[in-house]
Every structure is written in C-alpha cells, then in structure tokens.
Motif scaffolding. Structure first.
Motif, mmCIF file in Angstrom:
data_model
loop_
_atom_site.group_PDB
_atom_site.id
_atom_site.type_symbol
_atom_site.label_atom_id
_atom_site.label_comp_id
_atom_site.label_asym_id
_atom_site.label_seq_id
_atom_site.Cartn_x
_atom_site.Cartn_y
_atom_site.Cartn_z
ATOM 1 N N PHE A 175 12.213 -1.809 31.956
ATOM 2 C CA PHE A 175 12.301 -0.415 31.525
ATOM 3 C C PHE A 175 11.152 -0.165 30.564
ATOM 4 C CE2 PHE A 175 16.729 -1.185 32.764
ATOM 5 C CZ PHE A 175 16.956 -0.061 33.559
ATOM 6 N N HIS A 176 10.564 1.016 30.655
ATOM 7 C CA HIS A 176 9.408 1.281 29.800
ATOM 8 C C HIS A 176 9.200 2.778 29.613
ATOM 9 C CE1 HIS A 176 6.518 2.790 32.876
ATOM 10 N NE2 HIS A 176 7.262 2.075 33.694
ATOM 11 N N TYR A 211 24.720 5.911 34.893
ATOM 12 C CA TYR A 211 25.855 5.890 33.959
ATOM 13 C C TYR A 211 25.533 6.753 32.742
ATOM 14 C CZ TYR A 211 29.388 4.068 30.761
ATOM 15 O OH TYR A 211 30.425 3.948 29.877
ATOM 16 N N GLN A 212 26.389 7.713 32.464
ATOM 17 C CA GLN A 212 26.124 8.686 31.411
ATOM 18 C C GLN A 212 26.652 8.276 30.044
ATOM 19 O OE1 GLN A 212 24.138 11.487 31.968
ATOM 20 N NE2 GLN A 212 23.838 10.272 33.835
ATOM 21 N N GLY A 213 27.475 7.244 29.994
ATOM 22 C CA GLY A 213 27.980 6.782 28.706
ATOM 23 C C GLY A 213 26.971 5.887 28.006
ATOM 24 N N LYS A 214 27.406 5.302 26.889
ATOM 25 C CA LYS A 214 26.540 4.387 26.154
ATOM 26 C C LYS A 214 26.424 3.075 26.921
ATOM 27 C CE LYS A 214 25.941 2.046 21.702
ATOM 28 N NZ LYS A 214 24.497 2.385 21.683
ATOM 29 N N LYS A 215 25.174 2.691 27.228
ATOM 30 C CA LYS A 215 24.958 1.458 27.975
ATOM 31 C C LYS A 215 25.327 0.258 27.109
ATOM 32 C CE LYS A 215 22.285 4.244 30.624
ATOM 33 N NZ LYS A 215 22.335 5.703 30.595
ATOM 34 N N SER A 216 26.115 -0.639 27.676
ATOM 35 C CA SER A 216 26.494 -1.853 26.957
ATOM 36 C C SER A 216 27.072 -2.833 27.962
ATOM 37 C CB SER A 216 27.536 -1.550 25.875
ATOM 38 O OG SER A 216 28.761 -1.171 26.463
ATOM 39 N N LEU A 262 19.026 -2.358 27.109
ATOM 40 C CA LEU A 262 19.384 -2.479 25.696
ATOM 41 C C LEU A 262 18.198 -2.981 24.870
ATOM 42 C CD1 LEU A 262 22.976 -4.031 25.963
ATOM 43 C CD2 LEU A 262 22.358 -1.660 25.431
ATOM 44 N N LEU A 263 17.438 -3.909 25.429
ATOM 45 C CA LEU A 263 16.257 -4.404 24.718
ATOM 46 C C LEU A 263 15.233 -3.291 24.567
ATOM 47 C CD1 LEU A 263 14.644 -6.706 23.457
ATOM 48 C CD2 LEU A 263 13.828 -7.293 25.764
ATOM 49 N N PHE A 264 15.049 -2.500 25.631
ATOM 50 C CA PHE A 264 14.118 -1.379 25.548
ATOM 51 C C PHE A 264 14.534 -0.422 24.433
ATOM 52 C CE2 PHE A 264 13.350 3.069 26.506
ATOM 53 C CZ PHE A 264 11.957 3.100 26.549
ATOM 54 N N GLU A 265 15.815 -0.051 24.405
ATOM 55 C CA GLU A 265 16.296 0.864 23.367
ATOM 56 C C GLU A 265 16.065 0.275 21.973
ATOM 57 O OE1 GLU A 265 19.821 3.748 24.896
ATOM 58 O OE2 GLU A 265 20.435 1.704 24.331
ATOM 59 N N HIS A 266 16.346 -1.013 21.809
ATOM 60 C CA HIS A 266 16.187 -1.650 20.503
ATOM 61 C C HIS A 266 14.726 -1.623 20.059
ATOM 62 C CE1 HIS A 266 16.651 -4.490 17.213
ATOM 63 N NE2 HIS A 266 15.668 -5.221 17.739
ATOM 64 N N ILE A 267 13.827 -2.026 20.939
ATOM 65 C CA ILE A 267 12.397 -2.061 20.591
ATOM 66 C C ILE A 267 11.885 -0.648 20.338
ATOM 67 C CG2 ILE A 267 10.085 -2.689 21.380
ATOM 68 C CD1 ILE A 267 11.853 -5.069 20.661
ATOM 69 N N ARG A 268 12.286 0.285 21.187
ATOM 70 C CA ARG A 268 11.831 1.669 21.018
ATOM 71 C C ARG A 268 12.277 2.250 19.690
ATOM 72 N NH1 ARG A 268 14.910 5.956 24.516
ATOM 73 N NH2 ARG A 268 16.461 5.219 23.016
ATOM 74 N N ASP A 269 13.525 1.955 19.309
ATOM 75 C CA ASP A 269 14.081 2.570 18.099
ATOM 76 C C ASP A 269 13.655 1.859 16.813
ATOM 77 O OD1 ASP A 269 15.323 4.301 19.810
ATOM 78 O OD2 ASP A 269 17.268 3.261 19.766
#
Length: 222
Positions: free
Chosen positions: A13-14, A112-117, A212-219
């Motif tokens: 993801f990017h 999926y529209q919810g929180k990814k986990s 999840l890794l993408f979200e973490h690095i992005r944020d």
C-alpha cells in the motif's frame, strides 16, 4: 490517495510519500516500509517481477528474446510481435493463483468500511472482492478500444487505439463512468471471476498488516 498493489508474495500500500509492504517468505509474514524514493520504486518493481512462478518468468524471457530477434531480423517473426503487447495488456486475466488471492485480499481491505484490524479479519473476509478503482478498469478500457478497431485497422494501430482508450479511462474516469457504465460492469465481472480469487487467512492477514503498517508510517512520518 492510498493505492494498493498485489504481487506473488504479498501486498503493498502506498501514496506519494510512503510505501508499506507485507510479504510472505517460508510461511512467515515480513514487514517493511520506506519513504517513496526512486530506490523504493525500484524495490517495488523488483518484488513484482521476481515473485512470479519460474514458468512465468521463463515464458516472459522467451517473449523478450522473440521480440528482440524479430526486431533484429523481421523475417524470423512467425507471428506479429505486437501480440506481445496484447498479452501484457491482458495480463490481469492470467495472474498466477497466489497473486489472484493476494489481489482479492487487497480488494477486501479496501472494501471494508470499518477500522482495519486483525480483529476485524472475519468481517473483512466478507467484504466485497470487487474494487471500484481497480486497474482492471483500465484493462477493460484497453480492450474496448482494441476490439473496436481491430476489425478495420492493422494490429499495431489497434494496439494504439487500445492505449488511447486506456488513457481516456485513466484521466477521464469520473466523466466516463456516467456514460460508459457497461465498461465498469464488465470490469466488476472480470474482477469477481477472473482477476481475483477468494483469499485464505494468510492472504488476508498479509494485506491487513500491510495496510496497518502503511497507516502507522503515514501518521507518524513528519
């Protein structure tokens, strides 16, 4: 805008700034992420090209050799080398089985529209495998132009015709969706039946961890 790319061992993801990857090696999921640079893009394409089964890579090597030979000595060509371009344009339809499963997992994460986990894996598994923004849309646009022109134009010009409709689909997506819904309906059908497969747990977990890794690095990246 977040984009996803599936390959034979995992999912990326990017956006324009950062890339995150989860890939399976010997049954274990490995994670890595980097800021988007030329080196990162090269690393991405290396992952894609060299994750195909050996027989795909052999076939592709033979295609390259044939194209070079036909260019050097046109009289050696038994079929028009332009057909190689048609094969590449339609490669979505001949993805290896593992790649189709990773592709399906990538789509379900997007749908999926919810929180990814990882806890939501069961719900993500039930999400729609059809992705409205999948690159299969561009493949269908290519073949729309190609098939409309092949009956009255030489193969090379039909290849150009397909490339032009693909570019139209790329840059005029929002406008064309209103008038050419059938193209996107064919794409949705193709995604569901040809370019993806229902993922197993490993494929879903890989896609979720990559996201999840993408979200973490992005944020957390300044």
């Amino acid at each position: 805008m977040i984009m996803g790319i599936s390959f034979g061992r995992g999912v990326l993801f990017h956006d324009r700034h950062v890339l995150a990857c989860a890939e399976v090696k010997d049954g274990v999921i490995h994670l890595w992420a980097e800021k988007m640079t030329i080196r990162t893009i090269a690393k991405l394409w290396y992952r894609i090209f060299f994750s195909f089964p050996w027989y795909y890579q052999l076939f592709h090597l033979l295609l390259v050799c044939y194209a070079v030979a036909a260019w050097l000595q046109p009289e050696w060509a038994m079929i028009n080398p332009a057909w190689i371009g048609i094969y590449l344009a339609g490669f979505h339809f001949v993805f290896p089985r593992k790649l189709k499963k990773f592709h399906g997992a990538e789509h379900k994460v997007f749908s999926y529209q919810g929180k990814k986990s990882l806890e939501a894996m069961g719900e993500i598994a039930r999400a729609n495998i059809v992705n409205d923004g999948c690159s299969t849309n561009l493949v269908i646009w290519f073949f729309t132009g190609f098939l409309l022109t092949i009956t009255f134009l030489p193969l090379e010009w039909s290849l150009i015709g397909g490339a032009l409709t693909m570019l139209a689909g790329m840059f005029g997506d929002r406008t064309l969706r209103k008038s050419f819904r059938f193209v996107y309906q064919i794409s949705a059908f193709s995604q569901k039946h040809f370019t993806t497969k229902e993922p197993d747990r490993m494929h879903l977990e890989t896609a979720i961890r990559s996201y999840l890794l993408f979200e973490h690095i992005r944020d957390t990246t300044p």
